[in-house]
Scaffold this motif. Structure first.
Motif, PDB file in Angstrom:
ATOM      1  N   LEU A 175      -4.144   2.446  -8.219  1.00  0.00           N
ATOM      2  CA  LEU A 175      -3.110   2.388  -7.182  1.00  0.00           C
ATOM      3  C   LEU A 175      -3.541   3.058  -5.868  1.00  0.00           C
ATOM      4  CD1 LEU A 175       0.011   3.190  -9.390  1.00  0.00           C
ATOM      5  CD2 LEU A 175      -0.571   0.986  -8.368  1.00  0.00           C
ATOM      6  N   ARG A 176      -4.652   3.764  -5.902  1.00  0.00           N
ATOM      7  CA  ARG A 176      -5.126   4.435  -4.694  1.00  0.00           C
ATOM      8  C   ARG A 176      -5.963   3.474  -3.850  1.00  0.00           C
ATOM      9  NH1 ARG A 176      -7.055  10.389  -6.929  1.00  0.00           N
ATOM     10  NH2 ARG A 176      -5.027  11.433  -6.747  1.00  0.00           N
ATOM     11  N   ILE A 177      -5.586   3.340  -2.588  1.00  0.00           N
ATOM     12  CA  ILE A 177      -6.296   2.454  -1.658  1.00  0.00           C
ATOM     13  C   ILE A 177      -6.737   3.273  -0.447  1.00  0.00           C
ATOM     14  CG2 ILE A 177      -6.155   0.383  -0.227  1.00  0.00           C
ATOM     15  CD1 ILE A 177      -5.946  -0.255  -3.132  1.00  0.00           C
ATOM     16  N   GLU A 178      -8.012   3.200  -0.126  1.00  0.00           N
ATOM     17  CA  GLU A 178      -8.505   3.905   1.056  1.00  0.00           C
ATOM     18  C   GLU A 178      -8.068   3.164   2.314  1.00  0.00           C
ATOM     19  OE1 GLU A 178     -12.635   4.674   1.041  1.00  0.00           O
ATOM     20  OE2 GLU A 178     -12.662   5.586  -0.955  1.00  0.00           O
ATOM     21  N   ALA A 179      -7.572   3.926   3.287  1.00  0.00           N
ATOM     22  CA  ALA A 179      -7.134   3.331   4.542  1.00  0.00           C
ATOM     23  C   ALA A 179      -8.316   2.663   5.245  1.00  0.00           C
ATOM     24  CB  ALA A 179      -6.527   4.401   5.451  1.00  0.00           C
ATOM     25  N   GLY A 180      -8.089   1.470   5.726  1.00  0.00           N
ATOM     26  CA  GLY A 180      -9.129   0.758   6.454  1.00  0.00           C
ATOM     27  C   GLY A 180     -10.132   0.030   5.589  1.00  0.00           C
ATOM     28  N   ILE A 222       0.830  -1.205   0.000  1.00  0.00           N
ATOM     29  CA  ILE A 222       0.000   0.000   0.000  1.00  0.00           C
ATOM     30  C   ILE A 222       0.864   1.254   0.000  1.00  0.00           C
ATOM     31  CG2 ILE A 222      -1.649   1.319   1.383  1.00  0.00           C
ATOM     32  CD1 ILE A 222      -2.826  -1.390   2.268  1.00  0.00           C
ATOM     33  N   ALA A 223       1.972   1.222   0.758  1.00  0.00           N
ATOM     34  CA  ALA A 223       2.878   2.371   0.776  1.00  0.00           C
ATOM     35  C   ALA A 223       3.504   2.591  -0.600  1.00  0.00           C
ATOM     36  CB  ALA A 223       3.962   2.163   1.828  1.00  0.00           C
ATOM     37  N   GLY A 224       3.930   1.499  -1.227  1.00  0.00           N
ATOM     38  CA  GLY A 224       4.517   1.616  -2.562  1.00  0.00           C
ATOM     39  C   GLY A 224       3.511   2.082  -3.594  1.00  0.00           C
ATOM     40  N   MET A 225       2.282   1.575  -3.515  1.00  0.00           N
ATOM     41  CA  MET A 225       1.233   1.984  -4.450  1.00  0.00           C
ATOM     42  C   MET A 225       0.874   3.447  -4.246  1.00  0.00           C
ATOM     43  SD  MET A 225      -1.090  -1.473  -4.123  1.00  0.00           S
ATOM     44  CE  MET A 225      -2.450  -0.942  -5.177  1.00  0.00           C
ATOM     45  N   GLY A 226       0.821   3.886  -2.991  1.00  0.00           N
ATOM     46  CA  GLY A 226       0.488   5.282  -2.723  1.00  0.00           C
ATOM     47  C   GLY A 226       1.544   6.234  -3.236  1.00  0.00           C
ATOM     48  N   GLY A 227       2.806   5.883  -3.051  1.00  0.00           N
ATOM     49  CA  GLY A 227       3.881   6.733  -3.548  1.00  0.00           C
ATOM     50  C   GLY A 227       3.873   6.850  -5.061  1.00  0.00           C
ATOM     51  N   LEU A 228       3.618   5.722  -5.729  1.00  0.00           N
ATOM     52  CA  LEU A 228       3.566   5.750  -7.185  1.00  0.00           C
ATOM     53  C   LEU A 228       2.350   6.528  -7.672  1.00  0.00           C
ATOM     54  CD1 LEU A 228       4.794   4.904  -9.825  1.00  0.00           C
ATOM     55  CD2 LEU A 228       3.708   2.655  -9.592  1.00  0.00           C
ATOM     56  N   ALA A 238       7.710  16.826 -19.733  1.00  0.00           N
ATOM     57  CA  ALA A 238       6.952  16.453 -20.922  1.00  0.00           C
ATOM     58  C   ALA A 238       5.470  16.518 -20.598  1.00  0.00           C
ATOM     59  CB  ALA A 238       7.322  15.044 -21.384  1.00  0.00           C
ATOM     60  N   ALA A 239       4.695  17.067 -21.509  1.00  0.00           N
ATOM     61  CA  ALA A 239       3.241  17.083 -21.358  1.00  0.00           C
ATOM     62  C   ALA A 239       2.666  15.822 -21.996  1.00  0.00           C
ATOM     63  CB  ALA A 239       2.653  18.325 -22.022  1.00  0.00           C
ATOM     64  N   LEU A 240       1.509  15.428 -21.537  1.00  0.00           N
ATOM     65  CA  LEU A 240       0.878  14.206 -22.016  1.00  0.00           C
ATOM     66  C   LEU A 240      -0.298  14.526 -22.923  1.00  0.00           C
ATOM     67  CD1 LEU A 240       0.795  12.244 -18.634  1.00  0.00           C
ATOM     68  CD2 LEU A 240       2.405  11.921 -20.505  1.00  0.00           C
ATOM     69  N   ARG A 241      -0.480  13.692 -23.932  1.00  0.00           N
ATOM     70  CA  ARG A 241      -1.641  13.797 -24.795  1.00  0.00           C
ATOM     71  C   ARG A 241      -2.864  13.275 -24.044  1.00  0.00           C
ATOM     72  NH1 ARG A 241      -0.215  13.880 -30.354  1.00  0.00           N
ATOM     73  NH2 ARG A 241      -2.121  12.759 -30.844  1.00  0.00           N
ATOM     74  N   GLN A 242      -4.050  13.596 -24.565  1.00  0.00           N
ATOM     75  CA  GLN A 242      -5.289  13.208 -23.890  1.00  0.00           C
ATOM     76  C   GLN A 242      -5.373  11.696 -23.696  1.00  0.00           C
ATOM     77  OE1 GLN A 242      -8.837  14.646 -25.816  1.00  0.00           O
ATOM     78  NE2 GLN A 242     -10.203  13.739 -24.317  1.00  0.00           N
ATOM     79  N   ARG A 243      -4.989  10.928 -24.711  1.00  0.00           N
ATOM     80  CA  ARG A 243      -5.021   9.471 -24.594  1.00  0.00           C
ATOM     81  C   ARG A 243      -4.078   8.988 -23.499  1.00  0.00           C
ATOM     82  NH1 ARG A 243      -2.103   5.222 -25.709  1.00  0.00           N
ATOM     83  NH2 ARG A 243      -0.374   6.481 -26.467  1.00  0.00           N
ATOM     84  N   GLN A 244      -2.891   9.576 -23.442  1.00  0.00           N
ATOM     85  CA  GLN A 244      -1.918   9.183 -22.437  1.00  0.00           C
ATOM     86  C   GLN A 244      -2.375   9.587 -21.042  1.00  0.00           C
ATOM     87  OE1 GLN A 244       1.296  11.373 -24.106  1.00  0.00           O
ATOM     88  NE2 GLN A 244       1.875   9.783 -25.581  1.00  0.00           N
ATOM     89  N   ARG A 245      -2.986  10.762 -20.936  1.00  0.00           N
ATOM     90  CA  ARG A 245      -3.479  11.226 -19.638  1.00  0.00           C
ATOM     91  C   ARG A 245      -4.579  10.301 -19.120  1.00  0.00           C
ATOM     92  NH1 ARG A 245      -2.255  16.469 -18.207  1.00  0.00           N
ATOM     93  NH2 ARG A 245      -4.202  16.670 -17.065  1.00  0.00           N
ATOM     94  N   ALA A 246      -5.455   9.843 -20.018  1.00  0.00           N
ATOM     95  CA  ALA A 246      -6.535   8.949 -19.598  1.00  0.00           C
ATOM     96  C   ALA A 246      -5.974   7.642 -19.050  1.00  0.00           C
ATOM     97  CB  ALA A 246      -7.475   8.685 -20.766  1.00  0.00           C
ATOM     98  N   ALA A 247      -4.974   7.085 -19.738  1.00  0.00           N
ATOM     99  CA  ALA A 247      -4.369   5.831 -19.279  1.00  0.00           C
ATOM    100  C   ALA A 247      -3.632   6.040 -17.965  1.00  0.00           C
ATOM    101  CB  ALA A 247      -3.419   5.290 -20.350  1.00  0.00           C
ATOM    102  N   LEU A 248      -2.921   7.153 -17.842  1.00  0.00           N
ATOM    103  CA  LEU A 248      -2.187   7.424 -16.611  1.00  0.00           C
ATOM    104  C   LEU A 248      -3.147   7.651 -15.445  1.00  0.00           C
ATOM    105  CD1 LEU A 248       0.876   7.675 -16.048  1.00  0.00           C
ATOM    106  CD2 LEU A 248       0.549  10.145 -15.990  1.00  0.00           C
ATOM    107  N   GLY A 249      -4.267   8.359 -15.725  1.00  0.00           N
ATOM    108  CA  GLY A 249      -5.254   8.570 -14.678  1.00  0.00           C
ATOM    109  C   GLY A 249      -5.876   7.265 -14.207  1.00  0.00           C
ATOM    110  N   GLU A 250      -6.110   6.352 -15.145  1.00  0.00           N
ATOM    111  CA  GLU A 250      -6.650   5.051 -14.763  1.00  0.00           C
ATOM    112  C   GLU A 250      -5.660   4.280 -13.900  1.00  0.00           C
ATOM    113  OE1 GLU A 250      -7.927   0.851 -16.893  1.00  0.00           O
ATOM    114  OE2 GLU A 250      -8.085   2.712 -18.045  1.00  0.00           O
ATOM    115  N   ALA A 251      -4.381   4.312 -14.267  1.00  0.00           N
ATOM    116  CA  ALA A 251      -3.364   3.630 -13.470  1.00  0.00           C
ATOM    117  C   ALA A 251      -3.295   4.217 -12.064  1.00  0.00           C
ATOM    118  CB  ALA A 251      -2.004   3.740 -14.159  1.00  0.00           C
ATOM    119  N   ARG A 252      -3.335   5.540 -11.965  1.00  0.00           N
ATOM    120  CA  ARG A 252      -3.308   6.180 -10.646  1.00  0.00           C
ATOM    121  C   ARG A 252      -4.501   5.754  -9.791  1.00  0.00           C
ATOM    122  NH1 ARG A 252      -5.125  12.195 -10.595  1.00  0.00           N
ATOM    123  NH2 ARG A 252      -6.946  10.981 -11.251  1.00  0.00           N
ATOM    124  N   ASP A 253      -5.689   5.690 -10.404  1.00  0.00           N
ATOM    125  CA  ASP A 253      -6.892   5.313  -9.649  1.00  0.00           C
ATOM    126  C   ASP A 253      -6.787   3.880  -9.123  1.00  0.00           C
ATOM    127  OD1 ASP A 253      -7.868   7.817 -10.147  1.00  0.00           O
ATOM    128  OD2 ASP A 253      -9.172   7.197 -11.808  1.00  0.00           O
TER     129      ASP A 253
END
Length: 434
Positions: free
Chosen positions: A384-389, A187-193, A367-382
């Motif tokens: 990796l996010r875990i709510e505590a508890g 969880i710590a590693g996922m949160g940092g990423l 580097a700026a991201l294109r819309q397609r790249q931003r969508a994929a990166l946003g999905e990866a970030r989501d």
């Protein structure tokens, strides 16, 4: 396949590129021999019938270490139209050789693993770049800036995934970390990423650079908006008239200031007392343009400036009111005094716009991201996010699945998975021969 890969003739030199398994045979057929690899060699080119075509430099690049990952040959010809046409006609008569389709050279480079999808998108943007900011941004993508970042994130994900799999499959081994310690570490590693990916998502989008920042000139009627856009464009773009309501629609023109692409818009004068239906439509469009603007040039009273994070308050038409104490007192609350008619203040306005625009662009080395790249990166970030508890926080199987899904989302940025539906659209942007 073959195609002219340089600009359209006439030119000093024309480069015809040949790629594929028969590239060497095609070069041998026209030049009579296969030159030493990667060494420019002078040769007399002839058709299959023996007719002379041109004296040219020829280069031979055996695959797979080539631009396309295949055998590749280049003919550096004299750049006349007749020369290029004769060589292309001769190539078209060779068995197994055909003219390339748009973007096919780059598509083969992608399919053969010479470049990834992010680099291909950067190359497409580089070919279309018209300003310095567009060139710098596209060059970063084409040279693998984003791809290297994705590779680093994937390495970190693999480490986390390996830890999860070790616990799930080998928990009974003495040298395997077990229990809640594994979940906490994951969880710590996922949160940092996730935080790092969020930092990339906070950067300006690549489309802002490619399409240009939106700079909207707004204010009440007869404030000097049309005169200002004409002065900026250095041509009679908008009608200038003392009659209120002359400008009925948004008038847009692309400009580049200090290498930054921008779209300047003149808008209808903002007022609420018009009874003209057409003018009211123009006012509504002006309000919409102001809301969507990246930067506003406000030519009205300072107390009426729209609520916007990036507005430059301009005391316009200075040539008319200088000497008027009340007008000068109001102008003191603005960012600058300006007269588009005489040129006073135009240099300072230029500097203010550029300074504000630079805050919307990636910093040097980013580097700026294109819309397609931003969508994929946003999905990866989501993922990796875990709510505590939460229940997932203590379930290694669910954590491992989230890691796998995040990795799949990152794969789409570089084209390792799930990209077939976008390839035709992407490579269709390239010219023939590229």
């Amino acid at each position: 396949m073959f195609a002219l890969s340089s600009g359209m003739p006439p030119a000093a030199i024309a480069v015809v590129r040949i790629s594929g398994a028969q590239a060497g045979e095609a070069l041998r057929a026209l030049a009579g021999r296969l030159p030493s690899p990667r060494r420019a060699t002078l040769a007399d080119l002839k058709s299959l019938a023996g007719a002379p075509l041109d004296r040219a430099l020829v280069l031979w690049f055996p695959g797979p270490a080539t631009a396309t990952g295949e055998d590749l040959a280049e003919l550096h010809l004299h750049g006349g139209r007749a020369v290029v046409a004769a060589v292309e006609t001769a190539l078209a008569t060779l068995p197994g050789l055909r003219r390339a389709e748009a973007g096919e050279f780059t598509r083969r480079a992608f399919l053969n693993g010479r470049i990834d999808l992010a680099e291909a998108e950067g190359l497409a943007d580089l070919l279309a770049a018209e300003t310095e900011s567009q060139r710098v941004q596209a060059l970063g993508l084409a040279s693998g800036h984003v791809s290297r970042a994705v590779a680093g994130w994937q390495d970190r994900l693999l480490t986390l995934m390996a830890g999860a799999e070790a616990e799930l499959n080998f928990a009974d081994e003495d040298d395997v970390e077990v229990g809640d310690a594994v979940a906490r570490r994951l969880i710590a590693g996922m949160g940092g990423l996730a935080d790092e990916l969020g930092g990339w998502l906070a950067r300006p989008a690549a489309e802002v650079i490619a399409e240009g920042l939106s700079v909207v000139i707004a204010g009440p009627p007869n404030a000097g908006k049309s005169t200002l856009i004409n002065a900026l464009a250095q041509r009679e773009l908008a009608i200038v008239s003392p009659v209120a309501g002359t400008t009925r629609d948004v008038i847009e023109t692309p400009l580049a200031l200090d290498g930054i692409a921008m779209r300047f818009s003149d808008t209808a004068g903002l007022r609420g007392d018009s009874v003209d239906t057409i003018e009211m439509i123009g006012i509504d469009r002006a309000k919409a343009a102001v809301e969507a603007a990246d930067i506003i040039l406000w030519l009205g009273p300072p107390h009426d400036v729209p609520d916007h994070p990036r507005a430059i308050l301009i005391a316009a038409q200075a040539d008319r009111w200088k000497g008027d104490a009340a007008a000068e007192a109001a102008a003191a609350r603005c960012d600058l005094m300006l007269s588009a008619a005489t040129g006073e203040g135009m240099d300072r306005l230029h500097r203010l716009i550029v300074e504000m625009a630079r805050t919307l662009l990636p910093r040097e080395g980013e580097a700026a991201l294109r819309q397609r790249q931003r969508a994929a990166l946003g999905e990866a970030r989501d993922w990796l996010r875990i709510e505590a508890g939460s229940r997932e926080a203590g379930d290694l199987i669910l954590l491992a699945e989230r890691l796998r899904l995040a990795s799949g989302a990152l794969d789409r940025i570089t084209g390792r998975a799930g990209v077939e539906d976008m390839l035709d659209t992407l490579f269709g942007r390239f010219c023939i021969g590229k």
